[in-house]
Design a protein around this motif. Structure first.
Motif, PDB file in Angstrom:
ATOM      1  N   SER A   1       0.820  -1.213   0.000  1.00 38.26           N
ATOM      2  CA  SER A   1       0.000   0.000   0.000  1.00 38.26           C
ATOM      3  C   SER A   1       0.852   1.261   0.000  1.00 38.26           C
ATOM      4  O   SER A   1       0.316   2.369   0.106  1.00 38.26           O
ATOM      5  CB  SER A   1      -0.924   0.009   1.225  1.00 38.26           C
ATOM      6  OG  SER A   1      -1.800  -1.085   1.176  1.00 38.26           O
TER       7      SER A   1
ATOM      8  N   SER B   1      -8.930  -6.037   8.949  1.00 39.66           N
ATOM      9  CA  SER B   1      -9.040  -5.276   7.700  1.00 39.66           C
ATOM     10  C   SER B   1     -10.212  -4.315   7.699  1.00 39.66           C
ATOM     11  O   SER B   1     -10.159  -3.273   7.044  1.00 39.66           O
ATOM     12  CB  SER B   1      -9.130  -6.222   6.497  1.00 39.66           C
ATOM     13  OG  SER B   1     -10.405  -6.833   6.417  1.00 39.66           O
ATOM     14  N   SER B   2     -11.258  -4.644   8.450  1.00 40.88           N
ATOM     15  CA  SER B   2     -12.425  -3.755   8.482  1.00 40.88           C
ATOM     16  C   SER B   2     -12.138  -2.458   9.251  1.00 40.88           C
ATOM     17  O   SER B   2     -12.922  -1.517   9.176  1.00 40.88           O
ATOM     18  CB  SER B   2     -13.639  -4.484   9.066  1.00 40.88           C
ATOM     19  OG  SER B   2     -13.419  -4.792  10.428  1.00 40.88           O
ATOM     20  N   TYR B   3     -11.018  -2.399   9.972  1.00 42.93           N
ATOM     21  CA  TYR B   3     -10.626  -1.194  10.708  1.00 42.93           C
ATOM     22  C   TYR B   3      -9.569  -0.368   9.973  1.00 42.93           C
ATOM     23  O   TYR B   3      -9.178   0.703  10.447  1.00 42.93           O
ATOM     24  CB  TYR B   3     -10.080  -1.565  12.096  1.00 42.93           C
ATOM     25  CG  TYR B   3     -11.143  -2.090  13.012  1.00 42.93           C
ATOM     26  CD1 TYR B   3     -11.928  -1.232  13.765  1.00 42.93           C
ATOM     27  CD2 TYR B   3     -11.372  -3.462  13.117  1.00 42.93           C
ATOM     28  CE1 TYR B   3     -12.915  -1.720  14.606  1.00 42.93           C
ATOM     29  CE2 TYR B   3     -12.350  -3.956  13.953  1.00 42.93           C
ATOM     30  CZ  TYR B   3     -13.116  -3.075  14.697  1.00 42.93           C
ATOM     31  OH  TYR B   3     -14.097  -3.563  15.523  1.00 42.93           O
ATOM     32  N   LEU B   4      -9.096  -0.864   8.849  1.00 38.82           N
ATOM     33  CA  LEU B   4      -8.055  -0.176   8.095  1.00 38.82           C
ATOM     34  C   LEU B   4      -8.588   0.229   6.724  1.00 38.82           C
ATOM     35  O   LEU B   4      -9.444  -0.444   6.164  1.00 38.82           O
ATOM     36  CB  LEU B   4      -6.830  -1.090   7.930  1.00 38.82           C
ATOM     37  CG  LEU B   4      -6.206  -1.596   9.234  1.00 38.82           C
ATOM     38  CD1 LEU B   4      -5.120  -2.628   8.928  1.00 38.82           C
ATOM     39  CD2 LEU B   4      -5.654  -0.455  10.062  1.00 38.82           C
ATOM     40  N   SER B   5      -8.067   1.310   6.197  1.00 38.96           N
ATOM     41  CA  SER B   5      -8.566   1.811   4.912  1.00 38.96           C
ATOM     42  C   SER B   5      -7.748   1.268   3.743  1.00 38.96           C
ATOM     43  O   SER B   5      -7.335   2.011   2.857  1.00 38.96           O
ATOM     44  CB  SER B   5      -8.569   3.340   4.915  1.00 38.96           C
ATOM     45  OG  SER B   5      -7.252   3.814   5.130  1.00 38.96           O
TER      46      SER B   5
END
Length: 191
Positions: free
Chosen positions: A31, A155-159
């Protein structure tokens, strides 16, 4: 400029903590972020504690987090969460696998396994996300995919887009394990 963030992964030897931290670091690098990692796995082969500090951002100078600095704690075992609460920042998030792995003192009948771990943590922290990672890994087709389920929950807490995660997962496992781990990731992300 992105401020440096910290994630602490903690569990018991054999749960895939180090594999999960490798995947996490690869996702951050892919990323375009700087990332540093530190691991402790002394007695891992005998069911001892395993931890991995992962720090990421535009520029990271040290892999270790200080007390009250961790943004997200990922605990691979319910009671093990208690060991590392002092690292979590006041507004931090705690992702807890609800699995119970009894330490020797519990197995020997010297002390009981605490029945109120989630309640104790919930009294101190607002952002607690319990996950039945073992059941979700079994649903995906392999009980060894608990670590991938927890990466999905994280992953649901990271963009970071899920396709980036899934590319790293495809590159991290042998072909025969890719589909199971992709499914485990998706189940964890939706937990």
């Amino acid at each position: 400029m992105m401020q440096t963030k910290a994630i602490l992964l903690a569990g018991v030897g054999g749960q895939g903590v180090l594999k999960a931290s490798d995947i996490l670091c690869r996702v951050f690098m892919d990323s375009g972020l700087d990332v540093k990692k530190s691991e402790v796995h002394g007695m891992a082969q005998r069911g001892g504690c395993v931890t991995s500090h992962v720090r990421y951002g535009d520029k990271v100078y040290s892999p270790l987090s200080k007390e009250n600095e961790v943004d997200i704690l990922i605990s691979f075992e319910k009671m093990d969460t208690l060991r590392y609460l002092n690292y979590v920042s006041k507004n931090g998030t705690i992702i807890i696998n609800q699995e119970e792995i009894y330490p020797p003192a519990v197995n020997l009948g010297e002390v009981p396994y605490p029945s109120d771990v989630l309640e104790m943590i919930g009294r101190c922290f607002n952002n607690v996300h319990p996950v039945n990672a073992l059941a979700l890994a079994l649903q995906a087709g392999n009980t060894h995919a608990v670590n991938t389920v927890l990466m999905g929950a994280l992953s649901s807490y990271l963009s970071i887009p899920s396709d980036c995660w899934e590319k790293v997962l495809r590159d991290s496992f042998p072909a025969k394990l890719v589909d199971v781990n992709i499914e485990a990731f998706r189940l964890g992300r939706n937990s």
